[in-house]
Design an enzyme around this catalytic site. Structure first.
Site, PDB file in Angstrom:
ATOM      1  NE  ARG A 146      12.844  77.581  47.212  1.00 30.49           N
ATOM      2  CZ  ARG A 146      12.817  78.816  47.714  1.00 30.49           C
ATOM      3  NH1 ARG A 146      13.183  79.041  48.939  1.00 30.49           N
ATOM      4  NH2 ARG A 146      12.423  79.818  46.973  1.00 30.49           N
ATOM      5  CG  ASN A 153      14.128  92.362  44.373  1.00 34.93           C
ATOM      6  OD1 ASN A 153      15.137  91.705  44.088  1.00 34.93           O
ATOM      7  ND2 ASN A 153      13.079  91.850  44.982  1.00 34.93           N
ATOM      8  NE  ARG A 163      15.128  90.154  48.274  1.00 35.83           N
ATOM      9  CZ  ARG A 163      14.749  89.029  47.707  1.00 35.83           C
ATOM     10  NH1 ARG A 163      14.474  88.992  46.423  1.00 35.83           N
ATOM     11  NH2 ARG A 163      14.655  87.943  48.419  1.00 35.83           N
ATOM     12  CD  GLU A 221      10.009  90.917  50.986  1.00 32.36           C
ATOM     13  OE1 GLU A 221       9.302  91.011  49.960  1.00 32.36           O
ATOM     14  OE2 GLU A 221      10.358  89.837  51.487  1.00 32.36           O
ATOM     15  CG  HIS A 251      11.119  85.163  53.450  1.00 27.22           C
ATOM     16  ND1 HIS A 251      10.659  83.870  53.583  1.00 27.22           N
ATOM     17  CD2 HIS A 251      11.147  85.419  52.123  1.00 27.22           C
ATOM     18  CE1 HIS A 251      10.435  83.359  52.395  1.00 27.22           C
ATOM     19  NE2 HIS A 251      10.718  84.268  51.487  1.00 27.22           N
TER      20      HIS A 251
END
Ligand code: AMP
Length: 645
Positions: free
Chosen positions: A279, A42, A125, A425, A218
């Site tokens: 956010r 990743n 990823r 993940e 996600h």
């Protein structure tokens, strides 16, 4: 051995292969053809995260994180089965980061392998696959080019993900590599969920491409936790309606209907939806116009929305929920408001997604906040008893999850299971890598690429005996008009009418034999004509299906939850399945040649049964749009994904 005996043996073999499996979704790599070492990469803008999996080992052999690449504060954290270390290191650029990773993995004191070449496959990823990738993809020059084309959609991620791909291609040029996309799981969302209601020609008019739509993120973890939940509940994911709440520093929620993401809160970018660390999630777009008119530049607004909003913006304190909750406990009014807004927004989405799914079987909390904060989980579920959610206070407070484990926190005896599942993940990327590469090996060989007959189905009805009696009168029977290829199935002389809220369709075929429950199959065009909202489903999968009135010569039937838009599928016998190396519920791509074009139909569902004959079923809409008729030819081109159930 007679043909009949041979068939029976094959059928028995097939059934044995489908017997109960302790790892039904292959999350522990039980399908691996041989022991395989998979390196998961990743690569971010200033970090390199890696995990080394061995398919014969339940935990990763080694995990590492190189952070703050290109600064004077870079460090390397390593966790192996031998030890855990964190050291400050000089990492001016990515080539150095990759060589440090290689050195750590092969270091005899902490490393997991003697030589880098022991790695069999690499999984990457990749944040954005746009609408180009519905699945993980084996990396080729073409795949790299398509990922590059998605850079405008994720300028802060895709270039670095690609840098990781290139670096590993140089280091291990002969090993298979796979790109696993955050967006792929959401690529089957229906249009009504992914379209924004803005002018359709905006892309063309302003030369911004056709990219403006919801993609969602996600996806790898939403998919992972839904499979974990299904395995835990000992039910097929294809029977379940799941809401997954991924609550980390970035947060999103996903409605998963029978294994497919049907809606998610993040949009074209990760800014939409829930309140997050920095956010703010949903906001009136008018606010942005107002800010632009007030003199803020695009960069200021970008910074405001990505870095200075959410928990941090609301409190001016921190983006870390632990600090927000501690401050709220100490009486800080802004922190209380921020936590309350976070929970309120999430509660709204949960109830909305319960409406989208028509009910919930499981609600999942995952990622940093979802896994660790009993306070947030408790507040979110509070007040949702009207949709059947009840949390156990004690179980919630006790819950501590580790990777690979599940805690159930719903109140005893409630229908909806509330589960806490640790995000993973990396494991999902390793699994996808294994599958994508294994798929390449199991492509049908030329001798099995025989032609498959096509059946184009118009709108039709399957009746149960009781409804038949109401519609045609007691004592009547179905009269055969036309035998179909499936030996037990024929079109009857008798026809019916369908009456929807917005229109009627006459002369609808009735297909024999009788079924346990009545089912109506229509195309999208007929759906529009009737004014009903039929989900894309396999025959018999009627949970949440649409309703309609069926009109016959002797009476009418108000059919609740019986109208579907049939998902394209291919019937085959166990013998056919074995010859293709396919199992029931696998998904394949089919190459078909019509009168004027060749097409690839992806997402064709395989249905295997000893009573079936090889046949591809398409509805009138998809056949027309693909230029196919019953005279066209089709063959299986590739196995797209494995069922593992
Ligand atoms: P993730 O992005 O999944 O690593 O999640 C990171 C976030 O999880 C952090 O920013 C924290 O806000 C949150 N978190 C971790 N542990 C806790 C906890 N015990 N209580 C509340 N929030 C937590």
């Amino acid at each position: 051995m007679t043909q009949k005996e041979q068939n029976e043996t094959l059928t028995a073999q097939y059934k044995t292969s489908r017997q109960e499996n302790p790892d039904p979704y292959d999350l522990n790599f039980s399908s691996a053809l041989k022991q395989t070492k998979i390196l998961v990469i990743n690569c971010g803008s200033s970090s390199l995260k890696y995990s080394l999996f061995d398919t014969s080992n339940p935990v990763p052999l080694m995990e590492g994180l190189i952070e703050k690449i290109g600064t004077s504060a870079s460090y390397h954290k390593i966790k192996s089965q031998k030890s855990e270390v964190k050291k400050e290191v000089e990492v001016p650029d990515f080539p150095k980061a990759f060589s440090d990773m290689e050195a750590a993995l092969t270091d005899t004191s902490i490393g997991a392998i003697a030589a880098f070449n022991e790695i069999d496959a690499v999984g990457h990823r990749v944040v954005h696959g746009g609408d180009k990738f519905k699945n993980s993809a084996v990396i080729t020059d073409d795949v790299i080019e398509k990922i590059r084309q998605c850079i405008p959609l994720a300028p802060l991620h895709n270039p670095y993900n690609l840098a990781g791909v290139e670096a590993m291609r140089n280091l291990l040029p002969d090993k298979g590599a796979v790109a696993v996309f955050d967006t792929a799981f959401h690529q089957n969302m229906p249009e009504r969920a992914f379209l924004y209601a803005i002018a359709r020609d905006i892309g063309e008019k302003y030369h911004v491409g056709e990219n403006i739509r919801r993609y969602g993120f996600h996806g790898t973890n939403h998919n992972y936790v839904s499979l974990m939940a299904a395995a835990y509940l000992k039910r097929s994911v294809r029977e379940l309606r799941i809401i997954s709440c991924h609550l980390g520093n970035g947060a999103s929620i996903c409605a998963i209907d029978h294994g497919t993401s049907v809606d998610t809160s993040m949009g074209m970018t990760p800014l939409e939806g829930l309140v997050m660390g920095t956010r703010g999630g949903d906001i009136d777009p008018g606010v942005l116009i107002y800010l632009l008119n007030s003199g803020l530049g695009v960069k200021d607004i970008d910074n405001l929305l990505n870095k200075e909003s959410g928990l941090k913006g609301l409190t001016g304190l921190s983006n870390d929920m632990r600090e927000i909750l501690a401050a709220a406990d100490a009486g800080d009014a802004r922190a209380k408001t921020a936590a309350s807004l976070f929970c309120y927004r999430l509660r709204k989405y949960i109830a909305a997604y319960a409406a989208v799914l028509g009910g919930i079987d499981a609600l999942i909390f995952t990622a940093g906040i979802g896994e660790n904060s009993a306070a947030i989980r408790g507040r979110v579920c509070h007040g949702l008893d009207h949709i059947g959610l009840a949390i156990s206070k004690e179980a919630n407070e006790r819950a501590k999850v580790q990777r690979g484990h599940i805690e159930e926190i719903s109140a005893v005896g409630t229908q909806i299971k509330i589960l806490v599942i640790a995000a993973d993940e990396e494991r999902m990327i390793a699994r996808e890598t294994l599958h994508a590469l294994a798929l390449r090996q199991t492509m049908p060989t030329p001798k099995t690429t025989r032609q498959i007959p096509i059946l184009v189905t118009g709108c039709h009805v399957h009746l149960c005996e009781a409804d038949f009696a109401v519609l045609f009168g007691e004592g009547k029977t179905l009269t055969k008009k036309h035998q179909q290829r499936q030996p037990q199935s024929f079109i009857a002389e008798e026809t019916l009418s369908l009456a929807g809220p917005l229109g009627t369709i006459e002369n609808v075929s009735v297909v024999a034999p009788f079924k346990r429950v009545t089912q109506v199959e229509i195309s999208r065009t007929e759906e529009f004509k009737l004014g009903v909202d039929a989900p894309l489903r396999l025959s018999g999968d009627l949970d949440g299906a649409a309703s309609i009135t069926i009109v016959g010569p002797a009476g009418t039937v108000k059919l609740n939850n019986g109208v579907i838009c049939a998902r394209r599928h291919c019937h085959m016998s166990p013998q056919d399945a074995l010859s293709y190396g396919i199992r029931d519920h696998d998904v394949v791509s089919v190459a078909a040649s019509g009168s004027n074009k060749d097409v690839i139909l992806r997402d064709v569902f395989v249905r295997v049964d000893p009573n079936y004959t090889l046949e591809l079923h398409l509805d009138t809409d998809e056949a027309a749009s693909a230029g196919l008729t019953e005279e066209s030819t089709a063959r299986i081109a590739a196995i797209q994904s494995r069922a593992f159930i």
